[in-house]
Motif scaffolding. Structure first.
Motif, mmCIF file in Angstrom:
data_model
loop_
_atom_site.group_PDB
_atom_site.id
_atom_site.type_symbol
_atom_site.label_atom_id
_atom_site.label_comp_id
_atom_site.label_asym_id
_atom_site.label_seq_id
_atom_site.Cartn_x
_atom_site.Cartn_y
_atom_site.Cartn_z
ATOM 1 N N ASN A 1 13.674 -5.418 9.391
ATOM 2 C CA ASN A 1 13.823 -5.177 7.362
ATOM 3 C C ASN A 1 12.530 -4.880 6.908
ATOM 4 O OD1 ASN A 1 11.580 -7.813 7.448
ATOM 5 N ND2 ASN A 1 13.388 -9.269 6.929
ATOM 6 N N SER A 2 11.338 -4.884 7.440
ATOM 7 C CA SER A 2 9.671 -4.573 6.719
ATOM 8 C C SER A 2 9.121 -4.693 8.242
ATOM 9 C CB SER A 2 9.260 -5.194 5.545
ATOM 10 O OG SER A 2 9.720 -6.715 6.078
ATOM 11 N N ALA A 3 8.232 -3.778 7.829
ATOM 12 C CA ALA A 3 6.756 -3.501 8.363
ATOM 13 C C ALA A 3 5.920 -4.633 8.458
ATOM 14 C CB ALA A 3 5.895 -2.580 8.256
ATOM 15 N N SER A 4 6.143 -5.352 7.239
ATOM 16 C CA SER A 4 5.474 -6.792 7.387
ATOM 17 C C SER A 4 6.379 -7.680 8.322
ATOM 18 C CB SER A 4 5.466 -7.547 5.776
ATOM 19 O OG SER A 4 5.470 -6.131 4.621
ATOM 20 N N ALA A 5 7.222 -7.892 8.235
ATOM 21 C CA ALA A 5 7.915 -9.008 9.586
ATOM 22 C C ALA A 5 7.328 -7.829 10.291
ATOM 23 C CB ALA A 5 9.734 -8.560 9.117
ATOM 24 N N VAL B 1 -1.597 -5.140 1.843
ATOM 25 C CA VAL B 1 -2.676 -7.160 2.551
ATOM 26 C C VAL B 1 -1.584 -7.344 3.174
ATOM 27 C CG1 VAL B 1 -3.058 -7.821 0.279
ATOM 28 C CG2 VAL B 1 -0.623 -8.097 -0.057
ATOM 29 N N SER B 2 -0.478 -7.244 3.492
ATOM 30 C CA SER B 2 0.416 -7.385 4.612
ATOM 31 C C SER B 2 0.794 -6.978 5.646
ATOM 32 C CB SER B 2 2.356 -6.728 5.514
ATOM 33 O OG SER B 2 1.893 -5.354 4.199
ATOM 34 N N THR B 3 -0.810 -6.851 6.308
ATOM 35 C CA THR B 3 -1.316 -6.133 7.491
ATOM 36 C C THR B 3 -2.393 -7.672 8.134
ATOM 37 O OG1 THR B 3 -1.842 -3.848 6.976
ATOM 38 C CG2 THR B 3 -3.012 -5.044 9.286
ATOM 39 N N ILE C 1 -1.041 -1.867 16.137
ATOM 40 C CA ILE C 1 -1.240 -0.218 15.309
ATOM 41 C C ILE C 1 -0.268 -0.408 14.000
ATOM 42 C CG2 ILE C 1 -1.198 2.067 14.515
ATOM 43 C CD1 ILE C 1 -1.788 2.695 17.757
ATOM 44 N N ASP C 2 -1.120 -0.510 12.360
ATOM 45 C CA ASP C 2 -0.013 -0.752 11.487
ATOM 46 C C ASP C 2 0.199 0.435 10.997
ATOM 47 O OD1 ASP C 2 0.902 -0.601 9.122
ATOM 48 O OD2 ASP C 2 -0.878 -2.326 8.330
ATOM 49 N N ALA C 3 1.272 1.552 11.837
ATOM 50 C CA ALA C 3 1.567 2.681 11.926
ATOM 51 C C ALA C 3 2.892 3.412 10.488
ATOM 52 C CB ALA C 3 2.208 3.667 12.594
ATOM 53 N N ALA C 4 2.465 2.370 9.490
ATOM 54 C CA ALA C 4 2.763 1.774 7.805
ATOM 55 C C ALA C 4 3.107 3.089 7.327
ATOM 56 C CB ALA C 4 2.968 0.692 7.041
ATOM 57 N N HIS C 5 2.317 4.219 7.761
ATOM 58 C CA HIS C 5 2.147 5.524 6.928
ATOM 59 C C HIS C 5 2.150 6.421 7.936
ATOM 60 C CE1 HIS C 5 -1.172 3.688 3.957
ATOM 61 N NE2 HIS C 5 0.299 3.299 3.939
ATOM 62 N N MET C 6 2.331 5.801 8.766
ATOM 63 C CA MET C 6 1.828 7.281 10.591
ATOM 64 C C MET C 6 3.007 7.791 11.137
ATOM 65 S SD MET C 6 -1.296 5.406 11.895
ATOM 66 C CE MET C 6 -1.851 6.477 12.428
ATOM 67 N N PHE D 1 6.093 0.825 11.938
ATOM 68 C CA PHE D 1 6.513 1.304 11.186
ATOM 69 C C PHE D 1 6.503 1.007 9.947
ATOM 70 C CE2 PHE D 1 5.973 3.730 15.600
ATOM 71 C CZ PHE D 1 5.500 4.476 14.917
ATOM 72 N N SER D 2 7.164 1.363 8.327
ATOM 73 C CA SER D 2 7.623 0.980 7.766
ATOM 74 C C SER D 2 8.305 2.151 7.099
ATOM 75 C CB SER D 2 6.538 0.853 6.688
ATOM 76 O OG SER D 2 7.131 -0.088 5.270
ATOM 77 N N TYR D 3 9.521 1.907 6.382
ATOM 78 C CA TYR D 3 10.621 2.868 5.619
ATOM 79 C C TYR D 3 10.443 2.113 4.898
ATOM 80 C CZ TYR D 3 11.186 3.518 10.866
ATOM 81 O OH TYR D 3 10.686 3.852 12.748
ATOM 82 N N VAL E 1 9.038 3.599 -0.846
ATOM 83 C CA VAL E 1 7.748 4.779 -1.155
ATOM 84 C C VAL E 1 7.360 5.540 0.248
ATOM 85 C CG1 VAL E 1 7.963 4.612 -3.464
ATOM 86 C CG2 VAL E 1 6.193 3.813 -1.975
ATOM 87 N N LYS E 2 7.849 5.262 1.003
ATOM 88 C CA LYS E 2 6.890 5.542 2.422
ATOM 89 C C LYS E 2 7.465 6.733 2.599
ATOM 90 C CE LYS E 2 3.963 2.234 2.655
ATOM 91 N NZ LYS E 2 4.127 0.423 3.162
ATOM 92 N N ASN E 3 6.846 8.064 3.909
ATOM 93 C CA ASN E 3 8.193 8.773 4.064
ATOM 94 C C ASN E 3 8.336 9.327 4.760
ATOM 95 O OD1 ASN E 3 5.304 8.325 6.725
ATOM 96 N ND2 ASN E 3 5.396 9.771 7.199
ATOM 97 N N HIS F 1 -5.262 3.339 -2.896
ATOM 98 C CA HIS F 1 -3.927 2.765 -1.266
ATOM 99 C C HIS F 1 -5.779 2.682 -0.737
ATOM 100 C CE1 HIS F 1 -1.382 5.068 -3.118
ATOM 101 N NE2 HIS F 1 -0.633 4.091 -2.999
ATOM 102 N N TYR F 2 -6.303 0.721 -0.724
ATOM 103 C CA TYR F 2 -5.621 0.170 -1.648
ATOM 104 C C TYR F 2 -7.089 -0.877 -1.674
ATOM 105 C CZ TYR F 2 -1.771 0.730 1.143
ATOM 106 O OH TYR F 2 -0.172 1.281 1.468
ATOM 107 N N LYS F 3 -7.429 -1.256 -2.586
ATOM 108 C CA LYS F 3 -7.846 -2.127 -3.267
ATOM 109 C C LYS F 3 -8.871 -3.297 -1.837
ATOM 110 C CE LYS F 3 -8.065 -5.596 -6.785
ATOM 111 N NZ LYS F 3 -8.726 -5.904 -7.618
HETATM 112 C C1 PLP Z 1 3.941 -0.607 3.263
HETATM 113 C C2 PLP Z 1 2.639 -0.610 4.312
HETATM 114 C C3 PLP Z 1 3.090 -2.505 5.265
HETATM 115 C C4 PLP Z 1 3.588 -3.201 4.634
HETATM 116 O O1 PLP Z 1 5.637 -2.610 4.725
HETATM 117 P P1 PLP Z 1 6.830 -3.382 4.631
HETATM 118 O O2 PLP Z 1 7.866 -1.964 5.125
HETATM 119 O O3 PLP Z 1 6.980 -2.474 2.841
HETATM 120 O O4 PLP Z 1 6.170 -4.604 4.656
HETATM 121 C C5 PLP Z 1 2.128 -2.306 6.480
HETATM 122 N N1 PLP Z 1 0.517 -1.864 6.046
HETATM 123 C C6 PLP Z 1 0.852 -1.016 5.456
HETATM 124 C C7 PLP Z 1 -0.565 -0.213 5.678
HETATM 125 C C8 PLP Z 1 1.267 -0.701 4.335
HETATM 126 O O5 PLP Z 1 1.300 1.240 3.443
#
Ligand code: PLP
Length: 378
Positions: free
Chosen positions: A55-59, A88-90, A156-161, A182-184, A187-189, A324-326
């Protein structure tokens, strides 16, 4: 008056509705069906092992740490080296598992600085989380090497990758790591409504993650309805979570994936235009992405003298910028982990800006954004 947003996801409405329509027609909107189809398509596209739709990259980040903590018997307060320059989810993921985030400084790429990372390794360090900010993979190979030498897990937090590839091989990034997330998110790419995926290198890790993300249940409902086994038979040997993705989000992600390479190319072109338009501006320093990759270019970031006045200036021209980001070490919840020398991230924390980056930007918009940015001097 212009009104240019920072992000605006571009959805192919007819195709998305058709994919979603298939879910409605067969009466299956939950886990299975389109989630399995997406997993197959993502595996084929990325060549990464064991794609698991969530359901998310956070998960996914949480599941990654939980799986490795259980597997290697990591203790509470064992350390994970991480970037303060991230969503912050990282870092929340580390706290969910009662482990200790060790913030390590970044460099001009906004990714972890390998030398600083080396200095922050202790005998309690268990893993490193690499965050590929904006789609950048800077220092990733060097960091992989450090992880190998020190026997550390690499996540790897590849949320942007999504779609970031090595130029030399044209292979998707991620096979370097023990696990890639990965994150979908909207507003991700590679947007859906909200979803993500996790790709473990190891099959057993993937299997554990699948149970954990489905309340500890060892086989999902769709599989059970397909198999000859009794539909109500399953085992629960772990308190898992409700982290699975659903077919509606997967249907959206399937369409985004279909156009991912095409869309990322447009993002890279926009970046090139920004780079050349801002080249002679002494008040603006663009973040350059690694030359070994073809970047997803989820973000185009710059460093300016003063974030607030730049944002105000652009906003008076009808242009929305972002931050992106504080730096995470500044948040009160992370106060007690703000221990290391973080000079660079502290220096740029109030200077970093993201310019608009999305597929609705016209040539005229891009020129207007560049002109407006060039009118700023501070
Ligand atoms: C958006 C984002 C997440 C979290 O992604 P979700 O799918 O919204 O949970 C994690 N790390 C980074 C760097 C992000 O930009």
């Amino acid at each position: 008056m212009n009104n240019i947003p920072l992000f605006k996801p571009y959805f192919r409405k007819e195709e998305v509705l058709s994919e979603i329509g298939e879910c409605l027609d067969i009466g299956w909107t939950g886990i299975g069906y389109k989630t399995e189809e997406f997993e197959k398509l993502w595996s084929e596209y990325s060549k990464l092992n064991h794609c698991h739709f969530l359901n998310s990259a956070s998960a996914g980040l949480h599941i990654a740490i939980k799986v490795f903590k259980d597997k290697f018997d990591w203790k509470d307060d064992d350390e994970i080296i991480t970037s303060p320059m991230t969503f912050v989810s990282t870092n929340h993921a580390i706290l969910y598992e009662s482990m200790k985030p060790v913030f390590s400084d970044i460099d001009e790429s906004l990714c972890l600085n390998p030398q600083k990372l080396n200095e922050n390794i202790t005998n309690r360090t268990r893993a490193v989380i690499f965050v590929g900010i904006g789609g950048n993979a800077a220092n990733l190979l060097e960091i992989k090497e450090i992880c190998n030498q020190n026997n550390l897990i690499l996540i790897i937090d590849a949320a942007h990758m999504a779609g970031t590839k090595w130029l030399s091989s044209n292979l998707h990034i991620g096979s370097e790591a023990d696990c890639v997330v990965f994150s979908y998110q909207a507003v991700k790419n590679c947007p859906s409504s909200d979803s993500g995926s996790i790709c473990f290198k190891d099959k057993e890790d993937d299997k554990k993650a699948r149970a954990l993300s489905w309340l500890g249940i060892d086989t999902n409902t769709f599989e059970r309805t397909k198999s000859k086994a009794y539909k109500w038979e399953y085992e629960v040997d772990n308190v898992g979570y409700k982290y699975n993705g659903n077919s509606i989000a997967a249907a959206m992600a399937i369409v985004s994936l279909r156009y991912l390479d095409e869309d990322n190319k447009i993002r890279r072109n926009i970046s090139e235009e920004y780079l050349s338009g801002l080249e002679s501006n002494e008040f603006i320093t663009p973040i350059i992405h690694d030359t070994k990759i073809s970047s997803s270019r989820h973000l185009f970031q710059i460093i300016v003298g003063n974030q607030y006045s730049f944002i105000e200036h652009m906003s008076s021209h009808g242009i929305s910028c972002g931050v992106h980001y504080k730096a995470n070490n500044k948040f009160s919840i992370y106060g007690k982990y703000n221990l290391n020398n973080l000079d660079f991230v502290n220096y740029i924390d109030k200077k970093i800006i993201s310019l608009p980056m999305h597929l609705y930007l016209s040539e005229k918009d891009i020129s207007y954004i560049i002109d407006s940015a060039n009118k700023f001097s501070f």
